[in-house]
Design a protein around this motif. Structure first.
Motif, PDB file in Angstrom:
ATOM      1  N   LEU A   1       2.498  -5.276   6.863  1.00 41.98           N
ATOM      2  CA  LEU A   1       1.856  -5.642   5.597  1.00 41.98           C
ATOM      3  C   LEU A   1       2.861  -6.262   4.628  1.00 41.98           C
ATOM      4  N   ARG A   2       4.060  -5.735   4.583  1.00 39.62           N
ATOM      5  CA  ARG A   2       5.082  -6.291   3.689  1.00 39.62           C
ATOM      6  C   ARG A   2       5.477  -7.704   4.116  1.00 39.62           C
TER       7      ARG A   2
ATOM      8  N   LYS B   1      -1.004   3.204   1.948  1.00 36.08           N
ATOM      9  CA  LYS B   1      -0.205   3.621   3.104  1.00 36.08           C
ATOM     10  C   LYS B   1       1.108   4.267   2.664  1.00 36.08           C
ATOM     11  N   GLU B   2       1.704   3.804   1.569  1.00 37.69           N
ATOM     12  CA  GLU B   2       2.929   4.430   1.069  1.00 37.69           C
ATOM     13  C   GLU B   2       2.666   5.861   0.610  1.00 37.69           C
ATOM     14  N   LYS B   3       1.514   6.101  -0.021  1.00 38.07           N
ATOM     15  CA  LYS B   3       1.165   7.467  -0.435  1.00 38.07           C
ATOM     16  C   LYS B   3       0.965   8.357   0.787  1.00 38.07           C
TER      17      LYS B   3
ATOM     18  N   GLU C   1      -3.438  -9.263  -3.533  1.00 38.21           N
ATOM     19  CA  GLU C   1      -3.848  -8.030  -4.221  1.00 38.21           C
ATOM     20  C   GLU C   1      -4.422  -7.020  -3.229  1.00 38.21           C
ATOM     21  N   ALA C   2      -5.216  -7.505  -2.284  1.00 34.48           N
ATOM     22  CA  ALA C   2      -5.781  -6.616  -1.263  1.00 34.48           C
ATOM     23  C   ALA C   2      -4.665  -5.995  -0.421  1.00 34.48           C
ATOM     24  N   ILE C   3      -3.667  -6.794  -0.088  1.00 33.08           N
ATOM     25  CA  ILE C   3      -2.544  -6.278   0.702  1.00 33.08           C
ATOM     26  C   ILE C   3      -1.728  -5.284  -0.122  1.00 33.08           C
ATOM     27  N   ARG C   4      -1.527  -5.568  -1.402  1.00 32.98           N
ATOM     28  CA  ARG C   4      -0.809  -4.619  -2.272  1.00 32.98           C
ATOM     29  C   ARG C   4      -1.532  -3.274  -2.333  1.00 32.98           C
ATOM     30  N   ALA C   5      -2.870  -3.321  -2.397  1.00 36.15           N
ATOM     31  CA  ALA C   5      -3.651  -2.078  -2.433  1.00 36.15           C
ATOM     32  C   ALA C   5      -3.484  -1.303  -1.121  1.00 36.15           C
ATOM     33  N   LYS C   6      -3.496  -2.014  -0.001  1.00 34.43           N
ATOM     34  CA  LYS C   6      -3.295  -1.358   1.301  1.00 34.43           C
ATOM     35  C   LYS C   6      -1.899  -0.745   1.378  1.00 34.43           C
TER      36      LYS C   6
ATOM     37  N   ASN D   1      19.115  -6.832   8.742  1.00 34.67           N
ATOM     38  CA  ASN D   1      18.438  -6.283   9.918  1.00 34.67           C
ATOM     39  C   ASN D   1      18.442  -4.767   9.929  1.00 34.67           C
ATOM     40  N   ASN D   2      19.471  -4.155   9.359  1.00 39.27           N
ATOM     41  CA  ASN D   2      19.571  -2.695   9.401  1.00 39.27           C
ATOM     42  C   ASN D   2      18.899  -2.022   8.213  1.00 39.27           C
ATOM     43  N   THR D   3      18.509  -2.780   7.204  1.00 41.86           N
ATOM     44  CA  THR D   3      17.850  -2.179   6.050  1.00 41.86           C
ATOM     45  C   THR D   3      16.363  -2.485   6.101  1.00 41.86           C
ATOM     46  N   PRO D   4      15.534  -1.516   5.795  1.00 43.56           N
ATOM     47  CA  PRO D   4      14.093  -1.756   5.861  1.00 43.56           C
ATOM     48  C   PRO D   4      13.626  -2.662   4.719  1.00 43.56           C
ATOM     49  N   LEU D   5      12.583  -3.372   4.976  1.00 40.67           N
ATOM     50  CA  LEU D   5      11.973  -4.247   3.980  1.00 40.67           C
ATOM     51  C   LEU D   5      11.165  -3.397   3.008  1.00 40.67           C
ATOM     52  N   THR D   6      11.463  -3.514   1.725  1.00 38.11           N
ATOM     53  CA  THR D   6      10.721  -2.758   0.725  1.00 38.11           C
ATOM     54  C   THR D   6       9.626  -3.628   0.135  1.00 38.11           C
ATOM     55  N   THR D   7       8.673  -3.006  -0.519  1.00 35.91           N
ATOM     56  CA  THR D   7       7.572  -3.737  -1.148  1.00 35.91           C
ATOM     57  C   THR D   7       8.102  -4.630  -2.259  1.00 35.91           C
ATOM     58  N   THR D   8       9.085  -4.165  -2.985  1.00 27.58           N
ATOM     59  CA  THR D   8       9.673  -4.958  -4.070  1.00 27.58           C
ATOM     60  C   THR D   8      10.295  -6.245  -3.528  1.00 27.58           C
TER      61      THR D   8
END
Length: 176
Positions: A42-43, A87-89, A78-83, A59-66
């Motif tokens: 999703l990110r 999922k983060e919760k 917006e729909a993807i942000r809501a998903k 490559n070794n650090t995960p992709l964050t939403t920010t």
């Protein structure tokens, strides 16, 4: 994915840092891996929609939403942000759900009590049910209870023992 997969290893390391236990000690490790994988996808999709540039050297650090959200992107973003938020919760809750030792003991106690009840039901059901009218008035009720006593193993005892997450020989013995 297996436990040797770099993605799973990274999740295991982050949980070990965060909670002090490994991925295999969580109540639902498969759900944690699936949520992490879904969030990664999703990110990446959000980054594509919003035009965010992702550093290829990380490559070794995960992709964050920010990192993945450059703003904009319309309704799809917006729909993807809501998903992602949902999922983060869910992931935060699952990562804190550790399979504690006392819970393993509860499952073991349930198995022992079920084994005793199963034995009585399969051998002498009248000890438990003989004082009830329905036991004496319904034909073949003792046979039905005896059969249930045998089935009790697969209904309660084996699932209770498997719930403890056994390893080695114990696990092989329960893989009937």
């Amino acid at each position: 994915m297996t436990s040797e997969d770099p993605f799973v290893k990274h999740i295991d390391e982050s949980i070990m840092e965060e909670m002090g236990v490994g991925l295999d000690q969580l109540l639902n490790p498969a759900k944690v891996v699936n949520l992490e994988r879904d969030l990664y996808n999703l990110r990446n999709e959000l980054a594509t929609l919003t035009g965010a540039t992702i550093d290829s050297d990380s490559n070794n650090t995960p992709l964050t939403t920010t990192q993945a959200d450059a703003g904009g992107g319309g309704e799809d973003a917006e729909a993807i942000r809501a998903k992602i938020t949902k999922k983060e919760k869910d992931l935060a809750m699952e990562r804190r759900s550790v399979f504690r030792g006392w819970l393993k003991n509860v499952f073991l106690g349930q198995a022992v009590l079920s084994m005793a009840l199963s034995f009585v039901m399969a051998t002498h059901p009248d000890v438990l049910f003989g004082s009830f009218d329905w036991f004496n008035n319904v034909s073949n009720m003792d046979t039905s209870i005896k059969v249930l006593g045998f089935w009790w193993w697969w209904l309660f005892i084996v699932p209770s023992l498997r719930s403890r997450r056994p390893t080695g020989m114990e696990k092989k013995a329960l893989d009937i």
